[in-house]
Design a protein around this motif. Structure first.
Motif, PDB file in Angstrom:
ATOM      1  N   LYS A 181       0.817  -1.203   0.000  1.00 35.26           N
ATOM      2  CA  LYS A 181       0.000   0.000   0.000  1.00 35.26           C
ATOM      3  C   LYS A 181       0.859   1.264   0.000  1.00 35.26           C
ATOM      4  CE  LYS A 181      -4.214  -1.809   2.105  1.00 35.26           C
ATOM      5  NZ  LYS A 181      -5.058  -1.431   0.976  1.00 35.26           N
ATOM      6  N   PHE A 182       0.217   2.363  -0.343  1.00 39.70           N
ATOM      7  CA  PHE A 182       0.851   3.682  -0.314  1.00 39.70           C
ATOM      8  C   PHE A 182       1.117   4.045   1.139  1.00 39.70           C
ATOM      9  CE2 PHE A 182       0.652   8.297  -0.033  1.00 39.70           C
ATOM     10  CZ  PHE A 182       1.418   8.710  -1.108  1.00 39.70           C
ATOM     11  N   ASP A 183       2.371   4.371   1.465  1.00 35.81           N
ATOM     12  CA  ASP A 183       2.731   4.655   2.855  1.00 35.81           C
ATOM     13  C   ASP A 183       3.840   5.711   2.870  1.00 35.81           C
ATOM     14  OD1 ASP A 183       3.368   4.722   5.520  1.00 35.81           O
ATOM     15  OD2 ASP A 183       3.437   2.548   5.764  1.00 35.81           O
ATOM     16  N   GLU A 186       6.843   4.963   5.268  1.00 38.00           N
ATOM     17  CA  GLU A 186       7.789   3.996   4.733  1.00 38.00           C
ATOM     18  C   GLU A 186       8.398   4.460   3.408  1.00 38.00           C
ATOM     19  OE1 GLU A 186       8.854   1.301   6.197  1.00 38.00           O
ATOM     20  OE2 GLU A 186       7.555   1.594   7.943  1.00 38.00           O
ATOM     21  N   LYS A 187       8.004   5.654   2.999  1.00 37.21           N
ATOM     22  CA  LYS A 187       8.477   6.239   1.737  1.00 37.21           C
ATOM     23  C   LYS A 187       8.135   5.348   0.540  1.00 37.21           C
ATOM     24  CE  LYS A 187      12.249   8.742   3.999  1.00 37.21           C
ATOM     25  NZ  LYS A 187      13.696   8.986   4.064  1.00 37.21           N
ATOM     26  N   HIS A 188       6.984   4.704   0.628  1.00 37.66           N
ATOM     27  CA  HIS A 188       6.488   3.888  -0.479  1.00 37.66           C
ATOM     28  C   HIS A 188       5.377   4.676  -1.157  1.00 37.66           C
ATOM     29  CE1 HIS A 188       4.304   0.362  -2.355  1.00 37.66           C
ATOM     30  NE2 HIS A 188       5.547   0.209  -2.780  1.00 37.66           N
ATOM     31  N   LEU A 189       5.726   5.399  -2.229  1.00 39.20           N
ATOM     32  CA  LEU A 189       4.801   6.332  -2.868  1.00 39.20           C
ATOM     33  C   LEU A 189       4.023   5.659  -4.001  1.00 39.20           C
ATOM     34  CD1 LEU A 189       7.191   9.417  -3.077  1.00 39.20           C
ATOM     35  CD2 LEU A 189       5.704   8.703  -1.197  1.00 39.20           C
ATOM     36  N   PHE A 271       2.594   0.808  -9.187  1.00 40.87           N
ATOM     37  CA  PHE A 271       1.819   1.894  -9.805  1.00 40.87           C
ATOM     38  C   PHE A 271       1.857   3.137  -8.923  1.00 40.87           C
ATOM     39  CE2 PHE A 271      -2.223   4.215 -10.328  1.00 40.87           C
ATOM     40  CZ  PHE A 271      -2.138   4.519 -11.678  1.00 40.87           C
ATOM     41  N   GLU A 272       2.296   4.266  -9.531  1.00 43.79           N
ATOM     42  CA  GLU A 272       2.338   5.551  -8.821  1.00 43.79           C
ATOM     43  C   GLU A 272       1.389   6.539  -9.489  1.00 43.79           C
ATOM     44  OE1 GLU A 272       6.236   7.168  -8.253  1.00 43.79           O
ATOM     45  OE2 GLU A 272       7.150   5.175  -8.019  1.00 43.79           O
ATOM     46  N   LEU A 273       0.836   7.420  -8.680  1.00 41.80           N
ATOM     47  CA  LEU A 273      -0.060   8.469  -9.178  1.00 41.80           C
ATOM     48  C   LEU A 273       0.371   9.795  -8.562  1.00 41.80           C
ATOM     49  CD1 LEU A 273      -2.575   8.738 -11.013  1.00 41.80           C
ATOM     50  CD2 LEU A 273      -3.970   8.671  -8.958  1.00 41.80           C
ATOM     51  N   TRP A 274       0.619  10.776  -9.440  1.00 43.28           N
ATOM     52  CA  TRP A 274       1.051  12.100  -9.005  1.00 43.28           C
ATOM     53  C   TRP A 274       0.002  13.125  -9.438  1.00 43.28           C
ATOM     54  CZ3 TRP A 274       6.097  13.250  -6.885  1.00 43.28           C
ATOM     55  CH2 TRP A 274       6.902  12.116  -6.715  1.00 43.28           C
ATOM     56  N   VAL A 275      -0.391  13.978  -8.504  1.00 45.03           N
ATOM     57  CA  VAL A 275      -1.380  15.023  -8.779  1.00 45.03           C
ATOM     58  C   VAL A 275      -0.743  16.379  -8.506  1.00 45.03           C
ATOM     59  CG1 VAL A 275      -3.625  15.992  -8.153  1.00 45.03           C
ATOM     60  CG2 VAL A 275      -3.304  13.513  -8.183  1.00 45.03           C
ATOM     61  N   GLN A 276      -0.579  17.169  -9.563  1.00 42.94           N
ATOM     62  CA  GLN A 276      -0.002  18.510  -9.453  1.00 42.94           C
ATOM     63  C   GLN A 276       1.339  18.476  -8.730  1.00 42.94           C
ATOM     64  OE1 GLN A 276      -3.082  20.865  -7.650  1.00 42.94           O
ATOM     65  NE2 GLN A 276      -4.416  20.727  -9.454  1.00 42.94           N
ATOM     66  N   GLY A 277       2.183  17.505  -9.110  1.00 49.57           N
ATOM     67  CA  GLY A 277       3.526  17.407  -8.564  1.00 49.57           C
ATOM     68  C   GLY A 277       3.630  16.729  -7.224  1.00 49.57           C
ATOM     69  N   LYS A 278       2.525  16.179  -6.688  1.00 51.26           N
ATOM     70  CA  LYS A 278       2.528  15.507  -5.394  1.00 51.26           C
ATOM     71  C   LYS A 278       2.148  14.044  -5.565  1.00 51.26           C
ATOM     72  CE  LYS A 278       3.064  19.397  -2.933  1.00 51.26           C
ATOM     73  NZ  LYS A 278       4.181  19.672  -2.021  1.00 51.26           N
ATOM     74  N   ALA A 279       2.876  13.150  -4.900  1.00 50.02           N
ATOM     75  CA  ALA A 279       2.514  11.745  -4.916  1.00 50.02           C
ATOM     76  C   ALA A 279       1.297  11.539  -4.022  1.00 50.02           C
ATOM     77  CB  ALA A 279       3.677  10.901  -4.425  1.00 50.02           C
ATOM     78  N   VAL A 280       0.278  10.817  -4.522  1.00 53.73           N
ATOM     79  CA  VAL A 280      -0.952  10.572  -3.770  1.00 53.73           C
ATOM     80  C   VAL A 280      -1.238   9.080  -3.741  1.00 53.73           C
ATOM     81  CG1 VAL A 280      -1.927  12.820  -4.355  1.00 53.73           C
ATOM     82  CG2 VAL A 280      -2.383  10.858  -5.833  1.00 53.73           C
ATOM     83  N   ASP A 281      -2.153   8.689  -2.856  1.00 50.08           N
ATOM     84  CA  ASP A 281      -2.538   7.293  -2.731  1.00 50.08           C
ATOM     85  C   ASP A 281      -3.442   6.906  -3.894  1.00 50.08           C
ATOM     86  OD1 ASP A 281      -3.293   4.778  -2.023  1.00 50.08           O
ATOM     87  OD2 ASP A 281      -4.066   5.298  -0.043  1.00 50.08           O
ATOM     88  N   PRO A 282      -3.004   6.018  -4.783  1.00 41.58           N
ATOM     89  CA  PRO A 282      -3.824   5.634  -5.933  1.00 41.58           C
ATOM     90  C   PRO A 282      -5.161   5.013  -5.545  1.00 41.58           C
ATOM     91  CG  PRO A 282      -1.544   4.981  -6.281  1.00 41.58           C
ATOM     92  CD  PRO A 282      -1.658   5.411  -4.849  1.00 41.58           C
ATOM     93  N   GLU A 283      -5.238   4.366  -4.365  1.00 33.44           N
ATOM     94  CA  GLU A 283      -6.481   3.716  -3.960  1.00 33.44           C
ATOM     95  C   GLU A 283      -7.589   4.724  -3.658  1.00 33.44           C
ATOM     96  OE1 GLU A 283      -6.228  -0.296  -1.880  1.00 33.44           O
ATOM     97  OE2 GLU A 283      -4.489   0.742  -1.049  1.00 33.44           O
ATOM     98  N   GLU A 284      -7.243   5.986  -3.483  1.00 29.01           N
ATOM     99  CA  GLU A 284      -8.263   7.019  -3.294  1.00 29.01           C
ATOM    100  C   GLU A 284      -8.860   7.448  -4.616  1.00 29.01           C
ATOM    101  OE1 GLU A 284      -6.511  10.182  -1.117  1.00 29.01           O
ATOM    102  OE2 GLU A 284      -6.232   9.017   0.717  1.00 29.01           O
ATOM    103  N   TYR A 285      -8.254   7.033  -5.737  1.00 30.13           N
ATOM    104  CA  TYR A 285      -8.696   7.421  -7.065  1.00 30.13           C
ATOM    105  C   TYR A 285      -9.225   6.245  -7.882  1.00 30.13           C
ATOM    106  CZ  TYR A 285      -6.198  11.834  -6.305  1.00 30.13           C
ATOM    107  OH  TYR A 285      -5.767  13.046  -5.810  1.00 30.13           O
TER     108      TYR A 285
END
Length: 288
Positions: A181-183, A186-189, A271-285
């Motif tokens: 998961k995104f954490d 743990e720096k797991h983006l 799988f990584e997801l970046w929104v406006q230059g910020k890494a976000v949790d893909p499971e929220e999308y």
């Protein structure tokens, strides 16, 4: 004597002459016209005036005048304004191109490991290299406390962040089980999705490919830019179908699940997801 010459001239001018065309075979007259020197002179004069008038009108009111006349002051001013606008447009395009190249290079730097993603706030790289040890950058005690507070608030906001793009419906890149998961702690983006090797990976939305290449850590990697400043990253692929610059559609096959790169423990999609230059949790999308 003078009067006699005048009468002789008048007689010659009024004398009739025939212009005749004959058929060469039977010598029949095909065309016959009677002229006098005076009529011929008048006809020639009228013909020259007509030709001169047509040429004048053609040069004055047709586009041909641009090739034969020098531009007026108004035209010169209009041309200069057009050149200035074109020059401004060229400078704007050059600036946009330079910014886009920096943007792509920064993403490639994060993917290749030259810059750690957790150490940057944005994917935009500053083109100017400033000395961080300069006196200008030494914060006061108040600045340090304020920065700590801001960083704490930003971390809390990222942890509690929800979908920042209203009603965004993204395609699931691959069906499988979320094993990582995104954490942020743990720096797991990213999220790791366990799937069968060779399973098709699909684009979450329409976009264009910013990066498609092999990296030592992540193996075959794809990075796609979408609308609203959204970036999606697909790592450890067995094979990629797209190259940099390609346009992709939502749900289009772009790669295969693999186990490539040094930082992998089995077939899965990182799988990584970046929104406006910020890494976000893909499971929220996305519903995996």
């Amino acid at each position: 004597m003078e009067k006699r010459n005048q009468k002789r001239l008048d007689k010659k001018m009024l004398s009739h002459y025939q212009l005749q065309l004959l058929d060469d075979e039977d010598k029949r007259s095909v065309f016959l016209i009677k002229l006098t020197p005076l009529n011929s002179l008048l006809f020639f004069t009228f013909f020259m005036i007509l030709i001169t008038t047509l040429i004048f009108l053609g040069l004055k009111y047709s586009p041909l005048k641009e090739y034969f006349t020098s531009p007026t002051v108004e035209n010169q001013a209009a041309y200069k304004n057009q050149l200035l606008k074109l020059n401004e447009r060229i400078l704007e395009l050059e600036n946009n191109l330079e910014a886009n190249e920096l943007y792509i290079k920064s993403i490639q730097a994060v993917v290749s490991g030259n810059i750690k993603a957790e150490k940057v706030d944005s994917l935009v790289v500053n083109k100017f290299h400033l000395n961080p040890d300069s006196e200008l950058f030494k914060p006061s005690e108040e600045d340090s406390l304020f920065r700590i507070q801001i960083e704490k608030e930003e971390m809390e906001a990222m942890k509690a962040s929800k979908n920042t793009v209203p009603d965004a419906k993204y395609f699931t890149p691959v069906k499988g089980f979320v094993t990582g998961k995104f954490d942020l702690t743990e720096k797991h983006l990213a999220v790791d999705i366990s799937a069968g090797e060779g399973d098709v990976i699909k684009s979450i939305a329409d976009g264009d490919v910013l990066f498609s290449n092999w990296t030592p850590d992540a193996g075959y990697t794809l990075i796609i830019r979408h609308a609203n400043d959204i970036i999606s990253m697909y790592k450890h692929c067995a094979k990629v179908y797209k190259k940099q610059g390609d346009m992709v559609k939502k749900g289009e096959a772009i790669a295969q699940v693999g186990n490539t790169g040094e930082l992998t423990t089995g077939p899965h999609l990182h799988f990584e997801l970046w929104v406006q230059g910020k890494a976000v949790d893909p499971e929220e999308y996305i519903d995996f």
